[in-house]
Design an enzyme around this catalytic site. Structure first.
Site, mmCIF file in Angstrom:
data_model
loop_
_atom_site.group_PDB
_atom_site.id
_atom_site.type_symbol
_atom_site.label_atom_id
_atom_site.label_comp_id
_atom_site.label_asym_id
_atom_site.label_seq_id
_atom_site.Cartn_x
_atom_site.Cartn_y
_atom_site.Cartn_z
ATOM 1 N N GLU A 122 0.862 -1.176 0.000
ATOM 2 C CA GLU A 122 0.000 0.000 0.000
ATOM 3 C C GLU A 122 0.897 1.224 0.000
ATOM 4 O OE1 GLU A 122 -2.765 0.439 3.269
ATOM 5 O OE2 GLU A 122 -3.864 2.005 2.224
ATOM 6 N N GLY A 255 2.824 2.284 11.015
ATOM 7 C CA GLY A 255 2.568 1.451 12.186
ATOM 8 C C GLY A 255 2.436 -0.014 11.815
ATOM 9 N N MET A 257 0.330 -2.914 8.645
ATOM 10 C CA MET A 257 -0.359 -3.033 7.355
ATOM 11 C C MET A 257 -1.244 -4.269 7.333
ATOM 12 S SD MET A 257 -0.920 -1.799 4.418
ATOM 13 C CE MET A 257 -2.064 -2.591 3.296
ATOM 14 N N GLU A 292 -5.757 -3.162 12.391
ATOM 15 C CA GLU A 292 -5.394 -3.973 11.219
ATOM 16 C C GLU A 292 -6.340 -5.152 11.068
ATOM 17 O OE1 GLU A 292 -3.431 -2.403 9.413
ATOM 18 O OE2 GLU A 292 -2.633 -1.083 10.980
ATOM 19 N N GLU A 314 -10.163 3.900 5.921
ATOM 20 C CA GLU A 314 -9.388 4.342 7.090
ATOM 21 C C GLU A 314 -10.250 5.045 8.137
ATOM 22 O OE1 GLU A 314 -6.803 3.017 7.690
ATOM 23 O OE2 GLU A 314 -5.972 2.401 5.755
HETATM 24 N N1 0A1 Z 1 -3.223 0.850 5.739
HETATM 25 C C1 0A1 Z 1 -2.345 0.939 6.859
HETATM 26 C C2 0A1 Z 1 -1.413 2.068 6.832
HETATM 27 C C3 0A1 Z 1 -0.281 2.035 5.891
HETATM 28 C C4 0A1 Z 1 -0.298 2.862 4.813
HETATM 29 C C5 0A1 Z 1 0.779 2.957 3.962
HETATM 30 C C6 0A1 Z 1 1.871 2.184 4.249
HETATM 31 O O1 0A1 Z 1 2.959 2.277 3.464
HETATM 32 C C7 0A1 Z 1 3.029 3.325 2.599
HETATM 33 C C8 0A1 Z 1 1.894 1.334 5.332
HETATM 34 C C9 0A1 Z 1 0.795 1.261 6.141
HETATM 35 C C10 0A1 Z 1 -3.162 1.202 8.083
HETATM 36 O O2 0A1 Z 1 -4.098 1.988 8.028
HETATM 37 O O3 0A1 Z 1 -2.869 0.650 9.111
HETATM 38 ZN ZN ZN Z 2 -5.846 1.579 8.469
#
Ligand code: 0A1
Ligand code: ZN
Length: 850
Positions: A122, A255, A257, A292, A314
């Site tokens: 991501e 934090g 993924m 997560e 989110e």
């Molecule tokens: N989706 C994850 C957050 C996340 C977003 C980007 C990343 O790398 C660019 C890593 C993690 C969450 O909301 O926890």
């Molecule tokens: Zn998230």
């Protein structure tokens, strides 16, 4: 390589993908600098597409070979992808590419961290692994084969087969490429099991590198099981694979993924033990594990059509993790904590050059939009929706959302539609919360005559970049009324403010009431309410709404601080007496009392001064905070030791909310006592503490009074082998440094052998703390600005994502005096002019400069 001019992408330009993917088969032959990735992708033309152009994303890949339906091709390759002519019918595309995980310091795509292979896809990292339509509305079933001598080889879904030097995984749930994950390493697991509500047995694992970390998985595992149960009980959502793996990695940009069935965590967000983690760490870990896990439904089963819809997954998932933490701990304390974060970070963002709508309309680099606005304000919008439609309406809407959109890549329009269909409510005006940036100001006037109390609310949202004109929003304002004795005469009711100005009346009142407005922080707005200190002290003593009770104290503290900044005044005794009464009230939750005794941050005070039309002086604000802390310590002095003693938890450490609340209040007492006893009690607590919460708080209390050198050395001696604890050691020295020393302390720490900018946690420990030391960051010498700029320039070449994120330290530059502005602007320009600056950092610095 020539970098193309950064291109802006617009929500309004969205078009459906030209080709859909029915299945993907990937083979990874892992090698540090020469990993081979073989792909076999079954494409079919999308009947809803507007074009037949075939384009696969791909960056920094070495193409070895490619074919269509078994016939070798030589595609046209650019810096961003690959094109070729394709049949106007289903076809199979195959490719082999080579990538180098070991030299991937950006920590995006496939990379290595301490000998372990791992991925972060991501938002758009999959294109650094192989050629693919790397967009969330292309969902497919993945089958993965990993070849490597490493003992543990993991991917998404269920294990399919394995042998010596290989493993195969199959994920039956169609997913976008950003949820792909792979891990290969010498790892050990902390195993457990969970039986779902329909009786399915699920294998759970937390994987870590062998060593100390094995002892630190139990808490995370318990949190995972609690999350799984909670999502069944509260949302009716069950886990949907045979196995759920969590892996801890040391080098990670964020934090954690939510990759399907294989969550990858920054080790700081999963590993915990009483000796090495604070209460705050435990609470954060529990929340991130939940977050997560909850993404499995809100994000994975229902994903986003495009990255403009990021808040769809989110905002909702943050809202869900906040509900979970409230249920596990204390709703009142959690609401206050969330409001503190929102005001400190999201209001700051909304008030500055980086302001953007919760659903942005354009971006250059999507990684720059993983913001507090998308996440936290996104969650606030959901809270408001729930308040407006009620608990039953919310439940109906969510059930409909899961029914209707399971398996979809959805939009905010889809989300609002389920609320309209489930509740019959028209949400067209409410939808503005997604498109209008900036924090609304709600101002209050009131009057009383003949038994009727009238409350007039007006709303106004200041201009933000690209948005000058704002129109009224739907703002749920929770209000209750108290009489002079402090009895609640009108219980909480939600006023729906939909116009620029509206008057609400309350009849049958014997006298003019004291209003308690925006209870529970019912909307993410700034209240402009000219209350007297006496009225605020009254609410601090009597409000039945815990949030507003706390907020009355905070507003009072802010007013006192502003007074002190302006004219060196002594603090109002109404405030100090109010604090004393609250502290002595043993019926109140210690965690709540600790929060009530904390001052607003110095950055908050700076913003409050800006709101009052003044130019804040960070040095004067620092002095006022120090002086007020001392006044509080003196005023409470007789009570501090008693409360401190009462808060000493006996018996072995447990991270539960009640014990943590006591330690929090005890440590608050310690900080105040240290202002008076020269650090005697803190030295003692440092020497006897059996847990990190009390040890670190004692060390902080000492450093803040210019002591603690021996303890600091002992701490390093004891913990030098533990990366996560050493992050605390690095950070604390910077955050507790006197303003004039902060840059020097930070610079010296960058020379420490354990400092490395390749590890984002370590970099953030030092430079995040420098930003957090407001007066130190804004020291008139400008030394901190220069230091941070030097390091951001160095870091950008390795890790653009973290550089761009950390550059936001400068986003308040326009608040300050001409001299500071000139210095900050020079630092920003120096970054902007760096040759080959990344797209990420270029976008951020350009936006900050405005
Ligand atoms: N989706 C994850 C957050 C996340 C977003 C980007 C990343 O790398 C660019 C890593 C993690 C969450 O909301 O926890
Ligand atoms: Zn998230």
């Amino acid at each position: 390589m020539q970098t193309a001019a950064p291109q802006k992408i617009y929500l309004k330009d969205y078009t459906p993908p030209a080709y859909l993917v029915d299945s993907v088969e990937l083979t990874f032959k892992l090698a540090p600098t020469t990993t081979r990735v073989l792909s076999r992708i079954a494409f079919r033309p999308n009947p809803d597409a507007q074009s037949r152009d075939f384009f696969l994303h791909g960056e920094q890949l070495k193409l070895i070979s490619a074919s269509i339906d078994g016939v070798s091709i030589t595609p046209e390759i650019t810096a961003t992808g690959l094109t070729h002519t394709v049949p106007n019918a289903p076809f199979v595309f195959e490719a082999e590419v080579e990538i180098s995980p070991e030299t991937n310091t950006a920590l995006e795509g496939l990379y290595m961290s301490n000998g372990m292979y791992c991925t972060q896809c991501e938002a758009e990292g999959f294109r650094k692994i192989t050629y693919y339509p790397d967009r969330p509305d292309v969902m497919s079933v993945f089958t993965v084969r990993i070849e490597s001598d490493l003992p543990v080889l993991l991917s998404n879904g269920n294990p399919a087969a394995k042998g010596d030097g290989w493993a195969e995984w199959h994920d039956p749930w169609p997913k976008p490429a950003y949820l792909f994950a792979l891990v290969g390493g010498d790892l050990v697991n902390h195993p457990d099991r969970f039986t779902t509500m329909s009786g399915k047995d699920v294998e759970l694992n937390i994987w870590v590198r062998p060593g100390d970390d094995e002892q630190k998985c139990a808490f995370g595992m318990a949190a995972l099981k609690k999350s799984m149960k909670w999502d069944e009980d509260v949302y009716g959502r069950e886990y949907d694979l045979d196995i759920f793996n969590i892996v801890a990695v040391d080098d990670f940009n964020m934090g954690a993924m939510e990759n399907k069935g294989l969550n990858i965590f920054n080790s700081s967000a999963v590993l915990a033990s009483p000796e090495t983690s604070t209460d705050a760490n435990f609470e954060r870990i529990e929340a991130i594990i939940a977050h997560e896990y909850f993404h499995n439904w809100t994000g994975n089963r229902i994903t986003c059509r495009d990255w403009f819809q990021l808040c769809l997954k989110e905002g909702l998932t943050v809202f869900r993790d906040q509900q979970f933490t409230g249920d596990m701990r204390s709703h009142a304390v959690k609401r206050i904590d969330d409001a503190v974060v929102l005001r400190a970070h999201q209001f700051r963002e909304d008030n500055g050059p980086l302001a953007h709508p919760v659903r942005p309309e354009s971006f250059v680099e999507i990684n720059n939009f993983y913001t507090v606005t998308v996440y936290e304000k996104g969650a606030e919008i959901i809270g408001m929706l729930k308040r407006l439609v009620g608990d039953d309406g919310y439940k109906k809407a969510l059930d409909l959302y899961f029914d209707r959109h399971d398996g979809d890549a959805a939009t905010i329009e889809d989300w609002l539609q389920v609320f309209e269909d489930a509740t019959g409510r028209d949400l067209s005006q409410f939808a503005k919360w997604y498109s209008q940036a900036g924090t609304p100001r709600v101002s209050i006037t009131d009057s009383y005559a003949d038994g009727t109390y009238s409350l007039t609310l007006s709303q106004h949202t200041p201009a933000t970049p690209d948005q000058d004109e704002k129109t009224p929003m739907v703002i749920p304002v929770a209000v209750g009324l108290l009489n002079d004795n402090g009895d609640e005469i009108v219980p909480t009711r939600i006023l729906e403010l939909t116009e620029a100005t509206q008057t609400f009346t309350f009849d049958g009142l014997a006298s003019k009431p004291v209003p308690s407005i925006l209870r529970g922080f019912s909307a993410p707005v700034i209240l402009e309410h000219d209350q007297t200190n006496a009225e605020r002290a009254f609410l601090l003593a009597h409000d039945t709404d815990p949030f507003n009770r706390w907020d009355a104290g905070r507003t009072l503290a802010q007013d006192v601080l502003i007074q002190m900044v302006r004219e060196d005044a002594t603090p109002d005794t109404a405030y100090l007496d109010g604090l004393l009464a609250l502290l002595r009230d043993d019926s109140l939750d210690p965690a709540f009392r600790a929060l009530a005794l904390s001052l607003p941050s110095q950055d908050d005070t700076a913003q409050a001064l800006v709101d009052a039309g003044e130019t804040p002086d960070p040095t004067a604000i620092y002095r006022a905070h120090e002086a007020l802390t001392l006044h509080i310590a003196q005023h409470l002095q007789d009570t501090l030791p008693r409360i401190y003693a009462d808060m000493m938890v006996t018996g072995p450490y447990t991270p539960d909310a009640v014990s943590a609340g006591k330690r929090s209040l005890g440590n608050r007492m310690l900080t105040l006592m240290s202002k008076l006893d020269g650090g005697k009690q803190a030295s003692q607590q440092y020497a006897t503490a059996d847990n990190m919460t009390q040890q670190l708080a004692a060390l902080a209390s000492l450093l803040k009074i210019g002591k603690g050198a021996d303890e600091l050395a002992a701490f390093e001696q004891r913990w030098h082998h533990d990366r996560l604890v050493m992050d605390k050691w690095f950070g604390l020295q910077v955050s507790c440094a006197a303003p004039e020393d902060a840059a020097k302390v930070a610079a010296k720490l960058t020379e420490h052998p354990a400092f490395t900018m390749k590890n984002p946690n370590r970099f953030r420990a030092v430079f995040g703390a420098l930003k957090g030391n407001t007066a130190g960051f804004h020291d008139p010498s400008g030394a901190s600005y220069d230091l941070l700029a030097d390091w951001l320039i160095k870091l950008d070449a390795l890790n653009p994502q973290t550089t761009a994120r950390m550059s936001t330290s400068f986003d308040t530059w326009k608040r300050y005096d001409a001299d500071r502005q000139t210095k900050m602007k020079a630092a920003l320009q120096r970054i902007a002019e760096t040759p080959n600056l990344s797209r990420d950092t270029t976008e951020m610095v350009t936006r900050i400069l405005g």
